[in-house]
Enzyme design. Structure first.
Site, PDB file in Angstrom:
ATOM      1  N   PRO A  75       0.828  -1.214   0.000  1.00  0.00           N
ATOM      2  CA  PRO A  75       0.000   0.000   0.000  1.00  0.00           C
ATOM      3  C   PRO A  75       0.858   1.258   0.000  1.00  0.00           C
ATOM      4  CG  PRO A  75      -0.811  -1.591   1.601  1.00  0.00           C
ATOM      5  CD  PRO A  75       0.515  -2.096   1.132  1.00  0.00           C
ATOM      6  N   GLU A  76       0.542   2.206  -0.875  1.00  0.00           N
ATOM      7  CA  GLU A  76       1.280   3.458  -0.966  1.00  0.00           C
ATOM      8  C   GLU A  76       0.369   4.591  -0.489  1.00  0.00           C
ATOM      9  OE1 GLU A  76       2.935   3.677  -4.922  1.00  0.00           O
ATOM     10  OE2 GLU A  76       3.857   1.708  -4.748  1.00  0.00           O
ATOM     11  N   HIS A 121      -4.812 -14.388  10.231  1.00  0.00           N
ATOM     12  CA  HIS A 121      -4.017 -13.224   9.818  1.00  0.00           C
ATOM     13  C   HIS A 121      -4.582 -11.908  10.339  1.00  0.00           C
ATOM     14  CE1 HIS A 121      -1.734 -15.950   7.412  1.00  0.00           C
ATOM     15  NE2 HIS A 121      -2.731 -16.208   6.594  1.00  0.00           N
ATOM     16  N   ARG A 148       1.559 -10.981   6.156  1.00  0.00           N
ATOM     17  CA  ARG A 148       3.018 -11.017   6.277  1.00  0.00           C
ATOM     18  C   ARG A 148       3.525 -10.364   7.569  1.00  0.00           C
ATOM     19  NH1 ARG A 148       5.710  -9.648   0.520  1.00  0.00           N
ATOM     20  NH2 ARG A 148       7.472 -10.619   1.596  1.00  0.00           N
TER      21      ARG A 148
END
Length: 271
Positions: A2-3, A89, A107
């Site tokens: 994500p930016e 998660h 992650r």
């Protein structure tokens, strides 16, 4: 990853809904990138004042302190009143009287960090080195030009570093350099005033358009309401290696810079 546009889209998708909410509980899953920095029980009873963004960080202001949230490489936030049971998660739940804010991060490079204030050492360590906000009035052309003149880095890698301007991540760096006619390998200090002006404008326009289109969903990004982004469908060069340039028809090229993929048109972009 994500930016800035994805983080801003996420912020807008639940900022109004969570403002004024009272925190009832905090539930932690597996450890994230950094520790929370306080006893989760201490957050109970606090009220959410508002939600801001600084670079790729979301700042959840409370009546006592601030939570800094980072999505890492694969994280996403959800805010809903009927949140299902946490899965493998799901590593952070902020339960409020208006709904639950959940961080889902396969992650686990994301983070939720408590700081007593934005000026405290823990917050300053994360936010202190960030450059100008590109979608704000502080993104001034003279300051931007001066930052480029001081650097011998290739322009794309300088943009990614975030020290001059924040949030121009890998996807958007390729796009703004295409619109500016600048080769991504060009040394930043060698870019003349006219092209710096074009680059400054392109950064504003590309990031603003990306926010309007909900960001980019290349794999699994979605906002806090579960909506995917669509900017990737309008990209001029990113992800289009071997395909003809929309302007001149030359095949888009792919190179590696700092282990990141860079896309450009050799005909339209000049050193």
């Amino acid at each position: 990853m994500p930016e800035l546009p994805e983080v801003e889209v996420t912020r807008r998708s639940f900022a109004t809904a969570i403002a004024g909410a009272r925190i009832e509980a905090v539930m932690m899953g597996k450890p994230l990138r950094w520790p929370l920095g306080c006893d989760p029980q201490l957050l109970g009873g606090q009220q959410v004042v508002g939600l801001r963004r600084r670079g790729k960080y979301l700042l959840l202001d409370m009546n006592q302190g601030v939570l800094l949230l980072h999505l890492g490489m694969s994280g996403s936030l959800r805010f809903a009143s009927d949140m299902p049971e946490a899965g493998a998660h799901d590593h952070f739940d902020l339960v409020t009287d208006r709904g639950t804010l959940r961080l889902h991060d396969p992650r686990r490079f994301g983070a939720v960090v408590y700081a007593p204030s934005e000026n405290s050492p823990v917050a300053a360590k994360l936010l202190g080195g960030l450059g100008m906000e590109p979608l704000s009035e502080e993104f001034l052309l003279p300051t931007f030009q001066a930052g480029l003149k001081k650097s011998r880095m290739p322009i794309k890698q300088l943009l990614l570093a975030g020290r001059v301007v924040v949030g121009v991540g890998n996807i958007y760096a390729s796009e703004v350099l295409f619109l500016s006619g600048i080769r991504p390998t060009t040394v930043a200090s060698r870019i003349g005033p006219a092209r710096v002006h074009k680059l400054h404008q392109a950064i504003r326009s590309v990031l603003a358009r990306a926010v309007e289109m909900g960001g980019s969903t290349l794999r699994d990004f979605s906002n806090a309401e579960g909506m995917a982004g669509h900017f990737q469908t309008a990209a001029n060069v990113y992800g289009r290696d071997g395909q003809p340039c929309h302007v001149c028809g030359t095949a888009i090229e792919l190179i590696r810079q700092g282990q990141r993929s860079t896309y450009f048109c050799r005909q339209c972009q000049h050193p």
